[in-house]
Design a protein around this motif. Structure first.
Motif, PDB file in Angstrom:
ATOM      1  N   GLY A 151       0.887  -1.236  -0.095  1.00 34.34           N
ATOM      2  CA  GLY A 151       0.212  -0.041  -0.009  1.00 34.34           C
ATOM      3  C   GLY A 151       0.741   1.242  -0.002  1.00 34.34           C
ATOM      4  O   GLY A 151       0.472   2.195  -0.691  1.00 34.34           O
ATOM      5  N   HIS A 152       2.069   1.449   0.677  1.00 39.03           N
ATOM      6  CA  HIS A 152       2.649   2.442   0.903  1.00 39.03           C
ATOM      7  C   HIS A 152       3.264   2.746  -0.553  1.00 39.03           C
ATOM      8  O   HIS A 152       3.261   3.703  -1.133  1.00 39.03           O
ATOM      9  CB  HIS A 152       3.549   2.706   1.755  1.00 39.03           C
ATOM     10  CG  HIS A 152       4.439   3.882   1.776  1.00 39.03           C
ATOM     11  ND1 HIS A 152       3.803   5.134   2.156  1.00 39.03           N
ATOM     12  CD2 HIS A 152       5.679   4.316   1.283  1.00 39.03           C
ATOM     13  CE1 HIS A 152       4.542   6.191   2.010  1.00 39.03           C
ATOM     14  NE2 HIS A 152       5.524   5.776   1.376  1.00 39.03           N
ATOM     15  N   PRO A 153       4.136   1.667  -1.234  1.00 40.66           N
ATOM     16  CA  PRO A 153       4.673   1.841  -2.436  1.00 40.66           C
ATOM     17  C   PRO A 153       3.689   2.149  -3.308  1.00 40.66           C
ATOM     18  O   PRO A 153       3.998   2.837  -4.403  1.00 40.66           O
ATOM     19  CB  PRO A 153       5.529   0.813  -2.786  1.00 40.66           C
ATOM     20  CG  PRO A 153       5.780   0.118  -1.379  1.00 40.66           C
ATOM     21  CD  PRO A 153       4.631   0.513  -0.498  1.00 40.66           C
ATOM     22  N   ALA A 156       5.076   0.226   7.657  1.00 40.06           N
ATOM     23  CA  ALA A 156       4.422   0.403   8.914  1.00 40.06           C
ATOM     24  C   ALA A 156       3.915   1.729   9.438  1.00 40.06           C
ATOM     25  O   ALA A 156       3.347   1.667  10.731  1.00 40.06           O
ATOM     26  CB  ALA A 156       5.130  -0.346   9.910  1.00 40.06           C
ATOM     27  N   HIS A 157       4.325   2.881   8.780  1.00 38.55           N
ATOM     28  CA  HIS A 157       3.612   4.200   9.301  1.00 38.55           C
ATOM     29  C   HIS A 157       2.058   4.277   9.455  1.00 38.55           C
ATOM     30  O   HIS A 157       1.561   5.366   9.993  1.00 38.55           O
ATOM     31  CB  HIS A 157       4.373   5.342   8.689  1.00 38.55           C
ATOM     32  CG  HIS A 157       4.434   5.610   7.175  1.00 38.55           C
ATOM     33  ND1 HIS A 157       5.174   5.890   6.536  1.00 38.55           N
ATOM     34  CD2 HIS A 157       3.342   4.850   6.370  1.00 38.55           C
ATOM     35  CE1 HIS A 157       4.854   5.860   5.056  1.00 38.55           C
ATOM     36  NE2 HIS A 157       3.413   5.569   5.177  1.00 38.55           N
ATOM     37  N   HIS A 158       1.632   3.551   8.487  1.00 36.87           N
ATOM     38  CA  HIS A 158       0.158   3.341   8.669  1.00 36.87           C
ATOM     39  C   HIS A 158      -0.534   2.472   9.687  1.00 36.87           C
ATOM     40  O   HIS A 158      -1.761   2.473   9.802  1.00 36.87           O
ATOM     41  CB  HIS A 158      -0.434   2.639   7.383  1.00 36.87           C
ATOM     42  CG  HIS A 158       0.110   3.173   5.934  1.00 36.87           C
ATOM     43  ND1 HIS A 158      -0.686   4.314   5.607  1.00 36.87           N
ATOM     44  CD2 HIS A 158       0.966   3.273   5.244  1.00 36.87           C
ATOM     45  CE1 HIS A 158      -0.048   4.809   4.400  1.00 36.87           C
ATOM     46  NE2 HIS A 158       0.779   4.213   4.206  1.00 36.87           N
ATOM     47  N   GLN A 159       0.525   2.034  10.777  1.00 34.31           N
ATOM     48  CA  GLN A 159      -0.083   1.045  11.637  1.00 34.31           C
ATOM     49  C   GLN A 159       0.336   1.290  13.325  1.00 34.31           C
ATOM     50  O   GLN A 159       0.723   0.600  14.076  1.00 34.31           O
ATOM     51  CB  GLN A 159       0.590  -0.345  11.390  1.00 34.31           C
ATOM     52  CG  GLN A 159       0.210  -0.734  10.056  1.00 34.31           C
ATOM     53  CD  GLN A 159       1.105  -1.888   9.701  1.00 34.31           C
ATOM     54  OE1 GLN A 159       1.562  -2.135   8.374  1.00 34.31           O
ATOM     55  NE2 GLN A 159       1.456  -2.843  10.688  1.00 34.31           N
TER      56      GLN A 159
HETATM   57 CU   CU1 Z   1       2.405   5.217   3.294  1.00 36.74          CU
END
Ligand code: CU1
Length: 535
Positions: A261-263, A310-313
């Motif tokens: 998701g981040h890339p 993991a900055h989304h979590q």
């Molecule tokens: Cu992200």
């Protein structure tokens, strides 16, 4: 002289002159321009489908206590809006630009694998059908519950959803196959089909952005495919990857999802930044500033972008060491991203600029995307994000990143290249009206969402406290204008395709950028020494 007889099963006696026409032209197409057009038409269709769900979301949030929609339907719309916009609108539109422009920019006769190209594009309607089914199946008897998880599909909720989740998983598989095939095609084309004498570091930046994007896609899409396959196994085949009761861990899914998701954010943004690298030199009448640093920045974005997921979590309870690492990594990414923005501004510096629609979009993009980047840094900071997590502030942030960073860049590219594609000039007056309506209503829609987010309004909830009313009313009203403005875009495009003023050979009069960007092959000895190529 030999003539080719093309037999598509008609059993006709006459020799066929030229390529197939009508439906067969599109169905069996191996032509990069036709396939590019199909990608773009598909993307435009999906833009309106995803837009319709956004309109329903904003209608529901117009006032507190409205409850036009069933809460599960609301969350189903949130899920579908994201998936349709990301996989249906932005990625295919970017692929459409890639198909049209990469062969032209590197002097190749077509994509390297034209039949696979046909497969990539024709998987999309099937995937769209699966997405549609995942949305409508719950409305039929025995269809099970709606997908109320959001596009992140986190278990354990996604394990409890009915069969619509299975349709969605299959849709993601199909979309992933299409993306990976297209990426392989793009990489092979760029590596093998460049005009003789054209070195990698002489390719237009748009080609570079797509090379990096294609690698990113191949690296991360299979991880998402694996994640949703594990979900499918947990749902039907008795595994417990994500169920604590069986020894699994639901947070594992979050890691798999965000590793993709981040890339994915960079996958959506980079092609549009490639478009800017074509547009800005043209309308600033200056060569692009810092070619090599742009290539370096993109490779840095690819590398660092893959290790910050993991900055989304932050809120799931990772160790202090882990969250600190992800916070620092995320903040470091702003350096190469900022460098790209800086180089584009430096390209404009002291240029003799004119502001036709593509350039208007380019300037607006740099301003608004930078703002989205700044709120991104706010969200990267662990203790702050604990407060912002799952609030409307996050919604405002990523819409400021993805509309300017991806969607507006694609609009700009369409306006920039429509004259080349169709031979006709678009209506500049209407296009400027579209630009201003679109960009102003976008800002009025999403800017207030920062405030209501900071004040505590959660996202993905069907109703809200009365204290958030005013900003939501403003946001919804502007959203309706924003949504309607795209009808004007559709009108402008149809009008241009069907006719209008003939485009001149050099569409953007006196534009320096075009010379090296769309080579009508120069003599090979001058390829590397032409002054236009010296950056
Ligand atoms: Cu992200």
């Amino acid at each position: 002289m030999t003539t080719t007889t093309l037999d598509y099963g008609h059993g006709h006696e006459h020799e066929d002159h030229g390529p197939p026409r009508g439906l067969k032209r599109w169905l069996f197409s191996t032509n990069h321009k036709d396939i590019g057009t199909m990608y773009l038409v598909f993307a435009l269709t999906m833009l309106f489908a995803g837009g319709a769900s956004a309109m329903l979301i904003r209608a529901e949030l117009f006032m507190p206590g409205l409850q036009l929609l069933d809460p599960d339907l609301y969350n189903n719309l949130v899920t579908n809006h994201a998936l349709i916009m990301i996989f249906g609108a932005v990625m295919p539109a970017a692929a459409g630009l890639a198909n049209w422009m990469i062969p032209l920019m590197i002097g190749a006769p077509d994509m390297a694998l034209p039949r696979m190209n046909n497969l990539s594009v024709w998987i999309l309607p099937a995937a769209a059908l699966m997405l549609l089914l995942s949305f409508v199946v719950p409305f039929f008897p025995g269809g099970g519950t709606q997908i109320n998880t959001g596009w992140t599909l986190y278990p354990p909720l996604s394990l409890q959803v009915g069969m619509s989740m299975d349709f969605l998983i299959f849709a993601i598989h199909l979309l992933g196959i299409s993306s990976v095939l297209a990426s392989i095609n793009i990489i092979v084309t760029i590596f093998n089909m460049r005009a003789p004498g054209m070195r990698m570091m002489e390719m237009p930046i748009f080609v570079w952005t797509w090379l990096v994007t294609a690698f990113l896609l191949i690296l991360v899409v299979p991880v998402l495919a694996g994640g949703v396959t594990m979900l499918l196994f947990d749902r039907h085949f008795g595994t417990s990857f994500f169920t604590a009761a069986g020894g699994g861990d639901p947070v594992l899914f979050q890691h798999l999802f965000w590793f993709f998701g981040h890339p994915e954010v960079y996958i959506l943004i980079l092609p549009s930044f490639g478009v800017l690298a074509s547009i800005i030199p043209t309308f600033a009448r200056k060569p692009l500033f810092g070619y090599k640093s742009l290539v370096g920045a993109m490779i840095a974005i690819m590398a660092i972008g893959m290790v910050v997921w993991a900055h989304h979590q932050y809120t799931v309870g990772m160790s202090l060491g882990a969250v600190s690492y992800f916070m620092i990594g995320t903040i470091i990414i702003s350096i190469p991203v900022g460098l790209m923005v800086f180089n584009y501004m430096a390209t404009m510096w002291r240029g003799s600029m004119t502001f036709e629609t593509p350039m208007l979009f380019a300037v607006a993009i740099l301003l608004m995307f930078s703002f989205g980047g700044l709120t991104g840094i706010m969200l990267a900071v662990v203790p702050a994000d604990m407060q912002y997590h799952d609030s409307m502030f996050v919604v405002a942030h990523f819409h400021y990143v993805l509309l300017p960073g991806a969607v507006f860049g694609l609009f700009a590219g369409v306006f920039y290249w429509l004259p080349k594609w169709t031979g006709n000039m678009y209506d500049e007056r209407l296009a400027k009206i579209f630009f201003w309506t679109n960009v102003i209503s976008f800002n009025i829609t999403f800017f207030p969402q920062h405030f209501i987010g900071l004040a505590g309004m959660p996202r993905r909830i069907v109703d809200y406290n009365v204290m958030f009313t005013e900003f939501n009313v403003i946001s919804s009203l502007a959203a309706f204008v924003f949504g309607l403005s795209h009808l004007l875009l559709l009108y402008i495009i149809i009008k241009t395709v069907r006719g209008g003023k003939k485009a001149e050979a050099r569409v953007w009069e006196g534009a320096k950028g075009l010379e090296w960007e769309l080579p009508s092959p120069p003599p090979f000895h001058s390829w590397t020494t032409a002054p236009q190529l010296a950056r």
